[in-house]
Design a protein around this motif. Structure first.
Motif, PDB file in Angstrom:
ATOM      1  N   LYS A 248       0.824  -1.203   0.000  1.00  0.00           N
ATOM      2  CA  LYS A 248       0.000   0.000   0.000  1.00  0.00           C
ATOM      3  C   LYS A 248       0.859   1.255   0.000  1.00  0.00           C
ATOM      4  O   LYS A 248       0.556   2.237  -0.694  1.00  0.00           O
ATOM      5  CB  LYS A 248      -0.916  -0.010   1.219  1.00  0.00           C
ATOM      6  CG  LYS A 248      -1.880   1.169   1.275  1.00  0.00           C
ATOM      7  CD  LYS A 248      -2.792   1.079   2.495  1.00  0.00           C
ATOM      8  CE  LYS A 248      -3.736   2.276   2.543  1.00  0.00           C
ATOM      9  NZ  LYS A 248      -4.630   2.212   3.735  1.00  0.00           N
ATOM     10  N   LYS A 249       1.948   1.224   0.768  1.00  0.00           N
ATOM     11  CA  LYS A 249       2.848   2.369   0.816  1.00  0.00           C
ATOM     12  C   LYS A 249       3.505   2.608  -0.535  1.00  0.00           C
ATOM     13  O   LYS A 249       3.641   3.751  -0.989  1.00  0.00           O
ATOM     14  CB  LYS A 249       3.921   2.138   1.877  1.00  0.00           C
ATOM     15  CG  LYS A 249       4.897   3.293   2.023  1.00  0.00           C
ATOM     16  CD  LYS A 249       5.934   3.006   3.087  1.00  0.00           C
ATOM     17  CE  LYS A 249       6.941   4.146   3.182  1.00  0.00           C
ATOM     18  NZ  LYS A 249       7.984   3.868   4.213  1.00  0.00           N
ATOM     19  N   GLY A 250       3.912   1.509  -1.208  1.00  0.00           N
ATOM     20  CA  GLY A 250       4.534   1.659  -2.519  1.00  0.00           C
ATOM     21  C   GLY A 250       3.596   2.240  -3.545  1.00  0.00           C
ATOM     22  O   GLY A 250       3.962   3.143  -4.307  1.00  0.00           O
ATOM     23  N   VAL A 251       2.359   1.759  -3.577  1.00  0.00           N
ATOM     24  CA  VAL A 251       1.374   2.280  -4.523  1.00  0.00           C
ATOM     25  C   VAL A 251       1.047   3.735  -4.207  1.00  0.00           C
ATOM     26  O   VAL A 251       0.903   4.580  -5.114  1.00  0.00           O
ATOM     27  CB  VAL A 251       0.095   1.413  -4.500  1.00  0.00           C
ATOM     28  CG1 VAL A 251      -0.986   2.033  -5.370  1.00  0.00           C
ATOM     29  CG2 VAL A 251       0.407  -0.005  -4.964  1.00  0.00           C
ATOM     30  N   SER A 252       0.950   4.067  -2.927  1.00  0.00           N
ATOM     31  CA  SER A 252       0.666   5.453  -2.538  1.00  0.00           C
ATOM     32  C   SER A 252       1.795   6.384  -2.969  1.00  0.00           C
ATOM     33  O   SER A 252       1.545   7.509  -3.441  1.00  0.00           O
ATOM     34  CB  SER A 252       0.463   5.542  -1.028  1.00  0.00           C
ATOM     35  OG  SER A 252      -0.626   4.756  -0.610  1.00  0.00           O
ATOM     36  N   THR A 253       3.043   5.921  -2.828  1.00  0.00           N
ATOM     37  CA  THR A 253       4.182   6.736  -3.235  1.00  0.00           C
ATOM     38  C   THR A 253       4.185   6.963  -4.741  1.00  0.00           C
ATOM     39  O   THR A 253       4.499   8.058  -5.218  1.00  0.00           O
ATOM     40  CB  THR A 253       5.501   6.065  -2.805  1.00  0.00           C
ATOM     41  OG1 THR A 253       5.456   5.803  -1.403  1.00  0.00           O
ATOM     42  CG2 THR A 253       6.679   6.955  -3.111  1.00  0.00           C
ATOM     43  N   LEU A 254       3.836   5.921  -5.495  1.00  0.00           N
ATOM     44  CA  LEU A 254       3.727   6.075  -6.945  1.00  0.00           C
ATOM     45  C   LEU A 254       2.691   7.136  -7.297  1.00  0.00           C
ATOM     46  O   LEU A 254       2.893   7.959  -8.193  1.00  0.00           O
ATOM     47  CB  LEU A 254       3.356   4.740  -7.595  1.00  0.00           C
ATOM     48  CG  LEU A 254       4.411   3.634  -7.580  1.00  0.00           C
ATOM     49  CD1 LEU A 254       3.851   2.376  -8.217  1.00  0.00           C
ATOM     50  CD2 LEU A 254       5.649   4.093  -8.316  1.00  0.00           C
ATOM     51  N   ALA A 255       1.564   7.113  -6.604  1.00  0.00           N
ATOM     52  CA  ALA A 255       0.515   8.106  -6.853  1.00  0.00           C
ATOM     53  C   ALA A 255       1.011   9.508  -6.528  1.00  0.00           C
ATOM     54  O   ALA A 255       0.707  10.474  -7.259  1.00  0.00           O
ATOM     55  CB  ALA A 255      -0.722   7.766  -6.016  1.00  0.00           C
ATOM     56  N   ILE A 256       1.791   9.638  -5.455  1.00  0.00           N
ATOM     57  CA  ILE A 256       2.333  10.949  -5.099  1.00  0.00           C
ATOM     58  C   ILE A 256       3.300  11.444  -6.156  1.00  0.00           C
ATOM     59  O   ILE A 256       3.283  12.622  -6.551  1.00  0.00           O
ATOM     60  CB  ILE A 256       3.026  10.870  -3.719  1.00  0.00           C
ATOM     61  CG1 ILE A 256       1.997  10.622  -2.617  1.00  0.00           C
ATOM     62  CG2 ILE A 256       3.806  12.152  -3.436  1.00  0.00           C
ATOM     63  CD1 ILE A 256       2.607  10.386  -1.253  1.00  0.00           C
ATOM     64  N   ILE A 257       4.169  10.544  -6.650  1.00  0.00           N
ATOM     65  CA  ILE A 257       5.146  10.919  -7.668  1.00  0.00           C
ATOM     66  C   ILE A 257       4.453  11.419  -8.938  1.00  0.00           C
ATOM     67  O   ILE A 257       4.758  12.504  -9.451  1.00  0.00           O
ATOM     68  CB  ILE A 257       6.066   9.729  -7.991  1.00  0.00           C
ATOM     69  CG1 ILE A 257       6.966   9.410  -6.792  1.00  0.00           C
ATOM     70  CG2 ILE A 257       6.909  10.008  -9.228  1.00  0.00           C
ATOM     71  CD1 ILE A 257       7.782   8.159  -6.955  1.00  0.00           C
ATOM     72  N   LEU A 258       3.511  10.626  -9.448  1.00  0.00           N
ATOM     73  CA  LEU A 258       2.821  11.007 -10.681  1.00  0.00           C
ATOM     74  C   LEU A 258       1.919  12.212 -10.455  1.00  0.00           C
ATOM     75  O   LEU A 258       1.811  13.090 -11.323  1.00  0.00           O
ATOM     76  CB  LEU A 258       2.002   9.826 -11.200  1.00  0.00           C
ATOM     77  CG  LEU A 258       2.810   8.663 -11.776  1.00  0.00           C
ATOM     78  CD1 LEU A 258       1.896   7.501 -12.134  1.00  0.00           C
ATOM     79  CD2 LEU A 258       3.591   9.112 -13.008  1.00  0.00           C
ATOM     80  N   GLY A 259       1.263  12.261  -9.299  1.00  0.00           N
ATOM     81  CA  GLY A 259       0.391  13.398  -9.010  1.00  0.00           C
ATOM     82  C   GLY A 259       1.157  14.699  -8.931  1.00  0.00           C
ATOM     83  O   GLY A 259       0.718  15.732  -9.464  1.00  0.00           O
ATOM     84  N   THR A 260       2.307  14.672  -8.277  1.00  0.00           N
ATOM     85  CA  THR A 260       3.135  15.879  -8.168  1.00  0.00           C
ATOM     86  C   THR A 260       3.651  16.319  -9.528  1.00  0.00           C
ATOM     87  O   THR A 260       3.602  17.505  -9.882  1.00  0.00           O
ATOM     88  CB  THR A 260       4.328  15.607  -7.228  1.00  0.00           C
ATOM     89  OG1 THR A 260       3.842  15.221  -5.938  1.00  0.00           O
ATOM     90  CG2 THR A 260       5.195  16.842  -7.088  1.00  0.00           C
ATOM     91  N   PHE A 261       4.140  15.352 -10.301  1.00  0.00           N
ATOM     92  CA  PHE A 261       4.666  15.670 -11.631  1.00  0.00           C
ATOM     93  C   PHE A 261       3.572  16.231 -12.537  1.00  0.00           C
ATOM     94  O   PHE A 261       3.770  17.259 -13.209  1.00  0.00           O
ATOM     95  CB  PHE A 261       5.272  14.409 -12.240  1.00  0.00           C
ATOM     96  CG  PHE A 261       5.860  14.607 -13.610  1.00  0.00           C
ATOM     97  CD1 PHE A 261       6.897  15.488 -13.809  1.00  0.00           C
ATOM     98  CD2 PHE A 261       5.377  13.893 -14.701  1.00  0.00           C
ATOM     99  CE1 PHE A 261       7.449  15.675 -15.064  1.00  0.00           C
ATOM    100  CE2 PHE A 261       5.915  14.061 -15.959  1.00  0.00           C
ATOM    101  CZ  PHE A 261       6.950  14.956 -16.144  1.00  0.00           C
ATOM    102  N   GLY A 262       2.413  15.576 -12.542  1.00  0.00           N
ATOM    103  CA  GLY A 262       1.322  16.046 -13.394  1.00  0.00           C
ATOM    104  C   GLY A 262       0.779  17.391 -12.964  1.00  0.00           C
ATOM    105  O   GLY A 262       0.538  18.282 -13.797  1.00  0.00           O
ATOM    106  N   ALA A 263       0.574  17.582 -11.657  1.00  0.00           N
ATOM    107  CA  ALA A 263       0.027  18.844 -11.162  1.00  0.00           C
ATOM    108  C   ALA A 263       0.970  20.011 -11.437  1.00  0.00           C
ATOM    109  O   ALA A 263       0.530  21.144 -11.631  1.00  0.00           O
ATOM    110  CB  ALA A 263      -0.257  18.740  -9.665  1.00  0.00           C
ATOM    111  N   SER A 264       2.272  19.732 -11.458  1.00  0.00           N
ATOM    112  CA  SER A 264       3.247  20.800 -11.686  1.00  0.00           C
ATOM    113  C   SER A 264       3.315  21.220 -13.143  1.00  0.00           C
ATOM    114  O   SER A 264       3.295  22.416 -13.458  1.00  0.00           O
ATOM    115  CB  SER A 264       4.641  20.348 -11.204  1.00  0.00           C
ATOM    116  OG  SER A 264       4.632  20.056  -9.831  1.00  0.00           O
ATOM    117  N   TRP A 265       3.384  20.251 -14.042  1.00  0.00           N
ATOM    118  CA  TRP A 265       3.681  20.564 -15.439  1.00  0.00           C
ATOM    119  C   TRP A 265       2.477  20.573 -16.375  1.00  0.00           C
ATOM    120  O   TRP A 265       2.511  21.239 -17.412  1.00  0.00           O
ATOM    121  CB  TRP A 265       4.728  19.581 -15.970  1.00  0.00           C
ATOM    122  CG  TRP A 265       6.123  19.948 -15.592  1.00  0.00           C
ATOM    123  CD1 TRP A 265       6.898  19.365 -14.636  1.00  0.00           C
ATOM    124  CD2 TRP A 265       6.923  20.994 -16.158  1.00  0.00           C
ATOM    125  NE1 TRP A 265       8.127  19.976 -14.572  1.00  0.00           N
ATOM    126  CE2 TRP A 265       8.174  20.982 -15.491  1.00  0.00           C
ATOM    127  CE3 TRP A 265       6.694  21.940 -17.162  1.00  0.00           C
ATOM    128  CZ2 TRP A 265       9.192  21.880 -15.799  1.00  0.00           C
ATOM    129  CZ3 TRP A 265       7.719  22.839 -17.470  1.00  0.00           C
ATOM    130  CH2 TRP A 265       8.946  22.798 -16.789  1.00  0.00           C
TER     131      TRP A 265
END
Length: 335
Positions: A248-265
């Motif tokens: 669950k932690k790994g999947v959540s971290t993946l979501a944070i990575i993609l969410g941060t990248f997408g929200a920024s650019w």
């Protein structure tokens, strides 16, 4: 003409009886895009430019620490840290570019230097985004080919990825300097001068391609992680709580990575495609500023969370590291 990311709307108070050039209705170059200005510094500094400069300062400081630690720590030479070092270097250059852009905009008036600054920013941010893709590829192969990941061939692949990443970034950054700009053709300008509309279209399209590739790879990473967790559960005849929490932690971290990248650019990339040079410059600033935050967040996500980098920082700042303290090195697949 001073070429840097500035607004062509002056805040200077008009002299009595004197018409301001940017107020003339018949001026063919009048637009509200981010552009360069030849006017002397007789107006207040744009607060958006101040925020971009402050963002660049934080970015440069954060990533300079990461670059220094990786460079001076002999144990941080694995493919994962080489890619993290590439990302930190690109973000460091991007932060320096934002600072230099501010200086050249308000202090030094030079068309050539400012053109170089714009190309420098394009190359730096392109290298940053491309390094994120390279890290994603590395994480995928560290799971897909776990048995052969730590071979010499992996390091060769990483070097090839870095060569391609920085080669393409340098090429795209040189295009405005070598003549692909709108200085001689104002009608072809984009929301950011001196980049042409076709130039920013290529950059935005490249971002969407990289974003889709990252989505695809992280989706495959999630499938592999869940599959591994399921195999462990079958071997233990039950799904252990620790395995569930780790997955669950790994999947959540993946979501944070993609969410941060997408929200920024994503906002800036979309606006590059749909925006026109006549639109108010505040729209460009409002989408560009969050994009710079990605370079501010990258070292936190990819570097400062790593136990080995934390240990190196502790040794560097405190000099009192206790060798009996347990530190578990993370593998590239641990996100």
């Amino acid at each position: 003409m001073n070429k840097s990311l500035v607004v062509n709307e002056s805040f200077a108070a008009p002299v009595a009886g004197e018409a301001l050039p940017w107020m003339e209705a018949d001026s063919p170059e009048r637009n509200s895009s981010l552009e360069f200005s030849t006017a002397p510094l007789d107006f207040p500094i744009n607060p958006w430019d101040i925020m971009l400069c402050m963002s660049g300062t934080v970015i440069a400081c954060e990533n300079a620490i990461v670059v220094a630690i990786i460079f001076y720590t002999p144990t941080l030479r694995t493919p994962m840290f080489v890619l993290i070092g590439s990302l930190a270097t690109a973000d460091l250059l991007a932060g320096m570019g934002l600072i230099l852009n501010f200086v050249f905009q308000y202090v030094i008036s030079s068309e050539t230097i400012s053109l170089i600054t714009v190309g420098f920013l394009v190359a730096s941010f392109t290298a940053s985004i491309s390094s994120l893709l390279a890290i994603t590829v590395d994480r995928y192969f560290s799971l897909y080919n776990a048995l052969t990941y730590f071979s010499e061939k992996t390091l060769q692949y990483v070097h090839l990825m870095l060569l391609g990443t920085w080669g393409v970034s340098l090429f795209l950054g040189l295009l405005p300097v070598l003549g692909w700009n709108c200085l001689d053709d104002p009608a072809s300008c984009s929301i950011v001068r001196p980049l042409t509309r076709s130039n920013v279209t290529i950059l935005a399209t490249s971002f969407f391609v990289i974003f889709v590739l990252m989505l695809t790879l992280y989706f495959k990473i999630c499938k592999i992680v869940c599959h591994h967790a399921h195999q462990i559960a079958l071997q233990q005849h039950f799904f252990a709580t620790s395995n569930y929490v780790a997955t669950k932690k790994g999947v959540s971290t993946l979501a944070i990575i993609l969410g941060t990248f997408g929200a920024s650019w994503l906002p800036f990339a979309i606006y590059c495609l749909v925006g026109e040079k006549e639109y108010p410059s505040v729209y460009t600033y409002a989408t560009l500023l969050p994009a710079t935050y990605n370079s501010m967040i990258n070292p936190i996500i990819y570097a400062y969370r790593n136990a080995e980098i934390q240990r190196s920082i502790y040794v560097l700042l405190c000099g009192c590291f206790q060798t009996n303290k347990a530190y578990r090195s993370r593998s590239p697949s641990e996100v």
